[in-house]
Design a protein around this motif. Structure first.
Motif, PDB file in Angstrom:
ATOM      1  N   ARG A 235     -22.564  -6.187  14.823  1.00  0.00           N
ATOM      2  CA  ARG A 235     -21.158  -6.126  15.223  1.00  0.00           C
ATOM      3  C   ARG A 235     -20.508  -4.977  14.482  1.00  0.00           C
ATOM      4  O   ARG A 235     -20.353  -4.994  13.257  1.00  0.00           O
ATOM      5  CB  ARG A 235     -20.411  -7.419  14.885  1.00  0.00           C
ATOM      6  N   ALA A 236     -20.155  -3.940  15.223  1.00  0.00           N
ATOM      7  CA  ALA A 236     -19.584  -2.741  14.601  1.00  0.00           C
ATOM      8  C   ALA A 236     -18.158  -3.019  14.135  1.00  0.00           C
ATOM      9  O   ALA A 236     -17.374  -3.647  14.850  1.00  0.00           O
ATOM     10  CB  ALA A 236     -19.583  -1.588  15.597  1.00  0.00           C
ATOM     11  N   PRO A 237     -17.790  -2.558  12.939  1.00  0.00           N
ATOM     12  CA  PRO A 237     -16.403  -2.718  12.482  1.00  0.00           C
ATOM     13  C   PRO A 237     -15.449  -1.945  13.389  1.00  0.00           C
ATOM     14  O   PRO A 237     -15.787  -0.892  13.926  1.00  0.00           O
ATOM     15  CB  PRO A 237     -16.418  -2.117  11.073  1.00  0.00           C
ATOM     16  N   LEU A 238     -14.256  -2.470  13.556  1.00  0.00           N
ATOM     17  CA  LEU A 238     -13.213  -1.761  14.292  1.00  0.00           C
ATOM     18  C   LEU A 238     -12.641  -0.644  13.429  1.00  0.00           C
ATOM     19  O   LEU A 238     -12.672  -0.714  12.197  1.00  0.00           O
ATOM     20  CB  LEU A 238     -12.099  -2.731  14.678  1.00  0.00           C
ATOM     21  N   PRO A 239     -12.084   0.409  14.053  1.00  0.00           N
ATOM     22  CA  PRO A 239     -11.485   1.490  13.249  1.00  0.00           C
ATOM     23  C   PRO A 239     -10.461   1.001  12.247  1.00  0.00           C
ATOM     24  O   PRO A 239     -10.399   1.494  11.116  1.00  0.00           O
ATOM     25  CB  PRO A 239     -10.858   2.394  14.311  1.00  0.00           C
ATOM     26  N   VAL A 240      -9.644  -0.001  12.622  1.00  0.00           N
ATOM     27  CA  VAL A 240      -8.605  -0.484  11.715  1.00  0.00           C
ATOM     28  C   VAL A 240      -9.210  -1.105  10.461  1.00  0.00           C
ATOM     29  O   VAL A 240      -8.579  -1.097   9.389  1.00  0.00           O
ATOM     30  CB  VAL A 240      -7.671  -1.483  12.426  1.00  0.00           C
ATOM     31  N   GLU A 241     -10.428  -1.629  10.553  1.00  0.00           N
ATOM     32  CA  GLU A 241     -11.074  -2.178   9.364  1.00  0.00           C
ATOM     33  C   GLU A 241     -11.346  -1.071   8.350  1.00  0.00           C
ATOM     34  O   GLU A 241     -11.192  -1.268   7.140  1.00  0.00           O
ATOM     35  CB  GLU A 241     -12.366  -2.901   9.744  1.00  0.00           C
ATOM     36  N   GLY A 242     -11.733   0.092   8.853  1.00  0.00           N
ATOM     37  CA  GLY A 242     -11.947   1.227   7.974  1.00  0.00           C
ATOM     38  C   GLY A 242     -10.653   1.729   7.362  1.00  0.00           C
ATOM     39  O   GLY A 242     -10.595   2.066   6.171  1.00  0.00           O
ATOM     40  N   TRP A 243      -9.571   1.779   8.156  1.00  0.00           N
ATOM     41  CA  TRP A 243      -8.282   2.246   7.635  1.00  0.00           C
ATOM     42  C   TRP A 243      -7.743   1.271   6.601  1.00  0.00           C
ATOM     43  O   TRP A 243      -7.204   1.677   5.571  1.00  0.00           O
ATOM     44  CB  TRP A 243      -7.283   2.412   8.783  1.00  0.00           C
ATOM     45  N   ASN A 244      -7.913  -0.026   6.866  1.00  0.00           N
ATOM     46  CA  ASN A 244      -7.473  -1.033   5.902  1.00  0.00           C
ATOM     47  C   ASN A 244      -8.279  -0.924   4.606  1.00  0.00           C
ATOM     48  O   ASN A 244      -7.726  -1.042   3.504  1.00  0.00           O
ATOM     49  CB  ASN A 244      -7.626  -2.431   6.514  1.00  0.00           C
ATOM     50  N   ALA A 245      -9.585  -0.683   4.738  1.00  0.00           N
ATOM     51  CA  ALA A 245     -10.429  -0.520   3.554  1.00  0.00           C
ATOM     52  C   ALA A 245      -9.990   0.682   2.733  1.00  0.00           C
ATOM     53  O   ALA A 245     -10.076   0.674   1.498  1.00  0.00           O
ATOM     54  CB  ALA A 245     -11.893  -0.377   3.968  1.00  0.00           C
ATOM     55  N   GLN A 246      -9.510   1.725   3.398  1.00  0.00           N
ATOM     56  CA  GLN A 246      -9.065   2.913   2.678  1.00  0.00           C
ATOM     57  C   GLN A 246      -7.858   2.599   1.780  1.00  0.00           C
ATOM     58  O   GLN A 246      -7.705   3.223   0.716  1.00  0.00           O
ATOM     59  CB  GLN A 246      -8.715   4.035   3.658  1.00  0.00           C
ATOM     60  N   ILE A 247      -6.998   1.662   2.174  1.00  0.00           N
ATOM     61  CA  ILE A 247      -5.857   1.287   1.336  1.00  0.00           C
ATOM     62  C   ILE A 247      -6.355   0.585   0.079  1.00  0.00           C
ATOM     63  O   ILE A 247      -5.843   0.805  -1.030  1.00  0.00           O
ATOM     64  CB  ILE A 247      -4.863   0.405   2.104  1.00  0.00           C
ATOM     65  N   SER A 248      -7.370  -0.263   0.226  1.00  0.00           N
ATOM     66  CA  SER A 248      -7.960  -0.916  -0.935  1.00  0.00           C
ATOM     67  C   SER A 248      -8.621   0.101  -1.855  1.00  0.00           C
ATOM     68  O   SER A 248      -8.458   0.050  -3.086  1.00  0.00           O
ATOM     69  CB  SER A 248      -8.982  -1.963  -0.475  1.00  0.00           C
ATOM     70  N   LEU A 249      -9.362   1.045  -1.278  1.00  0.00           N
ATOM     71  CA  LEU A 249      -9.999   2.090  -2.078  1.00  0.00           C
ATOM     72  C   LEU A 249      -8.956   2.960  -2.772  1.00  0.00           C
ATOM     73  O   LEU A 249      -9.116   3.329  -3.943  1.00  0.00           O
ATOM     74  CB  LEU A 249     -10.897   2.950  -1.188  1.00  0.00           C
ATOM     75  N   LEU A 250      -7.898   3.296  -2.055  1.00  0.00           N
ATOM     76  CA  LEU A 250      -6.800   4.079  -2.629  1.00  0.00           C
ATOM     77  C   LEU A 250      -6.235   3.383  -3.866  1.00  0.00           C
ATOM     78  O   LEU A 250      -6.026   4.005  -4.918  1.00  0.00           O
ATOM     79  CB  LEU A 250      -5.702   4.253  -1.577  1.00  0.00           C
ATOM     80  N   THR A 251      -6.016   2.076  -3.762  1.00  0.00           N
ATOM     81  CA  THR A 251      -5.458   1.314  -4.873  1.00  0.00           C
ATOM     82  C   THR A 251      -6.432   1.264  -6.043  1.00  0.00           C
ATOM     83  O   THR A 251      -6.020   1.384  -7.207  1.00  0.00           O
ATOM     84  CB  THR A 251      -5.084  -0.106  -4.413  1.00  0.00           C
ATOM     85  N   GLY A 252      -7.728   1.113  -5.732  1.00  0.00           N
ATOM     86  CA  GLY A 252      -8.734   1.120  -6.789  1.00  0.00           C
ATOM     87  C   GLY A 252      -8.802   2.446  -7.525  1.00  0.00           C
ATOM     88  O   GLY A 252      -9.012   2.492  -8.747  1.00  0.00           O
ATOM     89  N   MET A 253      -8.602   3.544  -6.807  1.00  0.00           N
ATOM     90  CA  MET A 253      -8.596   4.860  -7.439  1.00  0.00           C
ATOM     91  C   MET A 253      -7.325   5.069  -8.256  1.00  0.00           C
ATOM     92  O   MET A 253      -7.362   5.670  -9.339  1.00  0.00           O
ATOM     93  CB  MET A 253      -8.757   5.948  -6.379  1.00  0.00           C
ATOM     94  N   ALA A 254      -6.190   4.556  -7.740  1.00  0.00           N
ATOM     95  CA  ALA A 254      -4.942   4.634  -8.501  1.00  0.00           C
ATOM     96  C   ALA A 254      -5.062   3.834  -9.798  1.00  0.00           C
ATOM     97  O   ALA A 254      -4.591   4.269 -10.860  1.00  0.00           O
ATOM     98  CB  ALA A 254      -3.781   4.113  -7.657  1.00  0.00           C
ATOM     99  N   ALA A 255      -5.710   2.664  -9.724  1.00  0.00           N
ATOM    100  CA  ALA A 255      -5.934   1.851 -10.918  1.00  0.00           C
ATOM    101  C   ALA A 255      -6.791   2.599 -11.928  1.00  0.00           C
ATOM    102  O   ALA A 255      -6.514   2.575 -13.134  1.00  0.00           O
ATOM    103  CB  ALA A 255      -6.602   0.534 -10.531  1.00  0.00           C
ATOM    104  N   ALA A 256      -7.829   3.270 -11.444  1.00  0.00           N
ATOM    105  CA  ALA A 256      -8.705   4.033 -12.340  1.00  0.00           C
ATOM    106  C   ALA A 256      -7.936   5.162 -13.027  1.00  0.00           C
ATOM    107  O   ALA A 256      -8.186   5.462 -14.203  1.00  0.00           O
ATOM    108  CB  ALA A 256      -9.896   4.586 -11.568  1.00  0.00           C
ATOM    109  N   GLN A 257      -7.013   5.787 -12.316  1.00  0.00           N
ATOM    110  CA  GLN A 257      -6.184   6.840 -12.924  1.00  0.00           C
ATOM    111  C   GLN A 257      -5.376   6.275 -14.093  1.00  0.00           C
ATOM    112  O   GLN A 257      -5.295   6.892 -15.166  1.00  0.00           O
ATOM    113  CB  GLN A 257      -5.255   7.456 -11.881  1.00  0.00           C
TER     114      GLN A 257
END
Length: 483
Positions: A235-257
């Motif tokens: 079952r292929a992820p929908l594009p929005v799943e990738g965009w939503n994941a990017q917000i989580s990754l963004l926050t994780g990178m901001a936390a690392a900063q």
């Protein structure tokens, strides 16, 4: 390492139920919560430590699978401007587990024993009792909840320009699911915030590609029945799943900063991959008949895969080995020599799933303190060195659990084909004994052990299925012909 999960379109077939119980017993998967932990959770749910800041004015929504109740994250995005430049403000609310759980209490002690939530086709084994994870602490719609509120500002290219993290009361307006959000986005009827999710998500995907980072859109494997039999589909992820994941990754990178600047934190780290891994994945690509030019990097190759194509979905699942060796690095006073997550090509921390992952509670408390310019709480500083060990063991168990389930299903898929011959490619050969290795089948997304004289690494072969045992979760082949 990202997990590849197996789902059943209908009830779990009887043939798998005993094996699933065996897997849980072998992997020592926790059973029900002890009575004292449940009692503590019921009490904690009624006595949350609430912050003074009220940001219930922000129109948050959650986006999760339809059956999810442990809602860690809620988002709202606005377009913003500063002077002559335009950009975005991302508000990301994360469930505040520490509002209910204190270090050393029964809930915390049990959570440190579990480490993270475990998933199987027939049940979920949660990190925290459902009274909290699916109730009082979950960011359910129309409920005022304590949260860690991340405010991340971005420029027009999606680059971080500022970050704060503070405790606040929030209220989600709606519990949305990926399919519904994707449908609204495609129809042009989505809210302004969700349209910006697509815009910001795409900008962050481009920045990821520019820096050579990899974020795998891992397809789920779904067992489907047809004509009295059953099969395995991706079952292929929908594009929005990738965009939503990017917000989580963004926050994780901001936390690392924040952590790197404050010289205290717990990072998610991963060393660089080695040449043998590129060779093995190259052979897997060959087995799946996917072209991978020698001058194409991991990131460029993976970004070019389409999870809706079955062969590409199988390749993405195979590429999870790129994340093998990931761990957690705690530091206080001196930043690590190698702080990066090699697959992401950035410093990164886990902070966005505290209902399902233990380390996020510690990392969140560190970021709250660093953002406010105050000292990190003593209980965090004094216990943070133990968290990488707990999480390493939890990750090991989760991956062994997931791999056992996938292997069980793969064995079931071909259990009635023992003796049949298949096309495949030898993707790996034991360096000490070249008569043992791994074969990837060309038409089925299955890998298995293979034996034969002088196995030809990377070459097309014909192999005979000699074993497919659901109980043992094994699939084995013998070399018939090297093409």
């Amino acid at each position: 390492m990202p997990l590849q999960r197996v789902r059943f379109a209908e009830d779990v077939p009887e043939v798998f139920r005993a094996s699933l119980q065996d897997i849980r017993r072998e992997q020592e998967v926790p059973a029900e919560f002890p009575a004292e932990v449940t009692a503590a959770a019921v009490q904690a749910a009624q006595n949350a430590r609430l912050p003074e800041l009220d940001r219930t004015d922000i129109e948050f929504v959650t986006i999760d699978p339809p059956d999810s109740m442990d809602l860690d994250q809620a988002l709202h995005i606005e377009r913003s401007s500063s002077g002559n430049s335009e950009g975005f403000t991302v508000y990301y609310a994360i469930a505040d587990v520490a509002a209910y759980v204190q270090y050393g209490d029964p809930i915390d002690t049990e959570a440190r024993r579990r480490g993270e939530t475990l998933y199987a086709p027939d049940k979920r084994t949660p990190l925290h009792p459902p009274e909290l994870s699916e109730g009082a602490a979950s960011l359910l719609p129309d409920q005022v909840r304590p949260a860690l509120l991340w405010t991340v500002t971005l420029d027009a290219t999606g680059e971080i320009t500022g970050v704060t993290c503070q405790r606040a009361l929030v209220k989600s307006r709606a519990k949305l699911n990926y399919a519904g959000v994707q449908k609204d986005l495609d129809a042009g009827t989505a809210s302004a915030s969700l349209q910006l999710l697509r815009e910001v998500g795409q900008l962050r995907e481009q920045r990821e590609l520019d820096r050579g980072g990899v974020n795998l859109p891992i397809p789920d494997q779904e067992v489907v029945t047809s004509d009295g039999g059953w099969g395995l589909e991706f079952r292929a992820p929908l594009p929005v799943e990738g965009w939503n994941a990017q917000i989580s990754l963004l926050t994780g990178m901001a936390a690392a900063q924040l952590m790197m600047k404050g010289k205290i934190g717990i990072l998610r780290t991963l060393p660089e991959s080695h040449d043998d891994l590129r060779r093995k994945l190259g052979n897997t690509a060959k087995a799946l008949r996917i072209d991978w030019p020698a001058d194409l990097s991991y990131a460029e190759f993976i970004h070019g895969l389409d999870p809706k194509v079955p062969a590409h979905a199988a390749m993405l699942a195979a590429c999870t080995v790129l994340f093998r060796g990931a761990g957690y690095t705690a530091f206080n006073g001196t930043v690590p020599d190698k702080p990066q997550h090699a697959a992401m090509k950035a410093e990164y921390a886990h902070v966005t799933a505290p209902l399902r992952r233990l380390v996020d509670r510690w990392a969140g408390e560190i970021c709250i303190a660093l953002s406010a310019g105050v000292e990190v709480p003593a209980w965090v500083r004094e216990s943070m060195d133990e968290i990488p060990k707990i999480m390493d063991e939890a990750d090991r168990r989760a991956h062994a659990y997931e791999r056992s389930i996938v292997s069980m299903v793969e064995a079931g898929l071909v259990a009635d084909q023992v003796g049949d011959v298949f096309d495949g490619v030898i993707t790996d050969v034991d360096q000490k004994e070249n008569n043992r290795g791994i074969v990837a089948l060309t038409k089925l997304a299955i890998e298995g052990r293979v034996t034969g004289t002088a196995l030809p690494l990377g070459r097309q072969v014909r192999v005979k299925l000699v074993e497919a045992d659901i109980a043992k979760r094994t699939v084995a082949f013998e070399l018939v012909h090297a093409g």
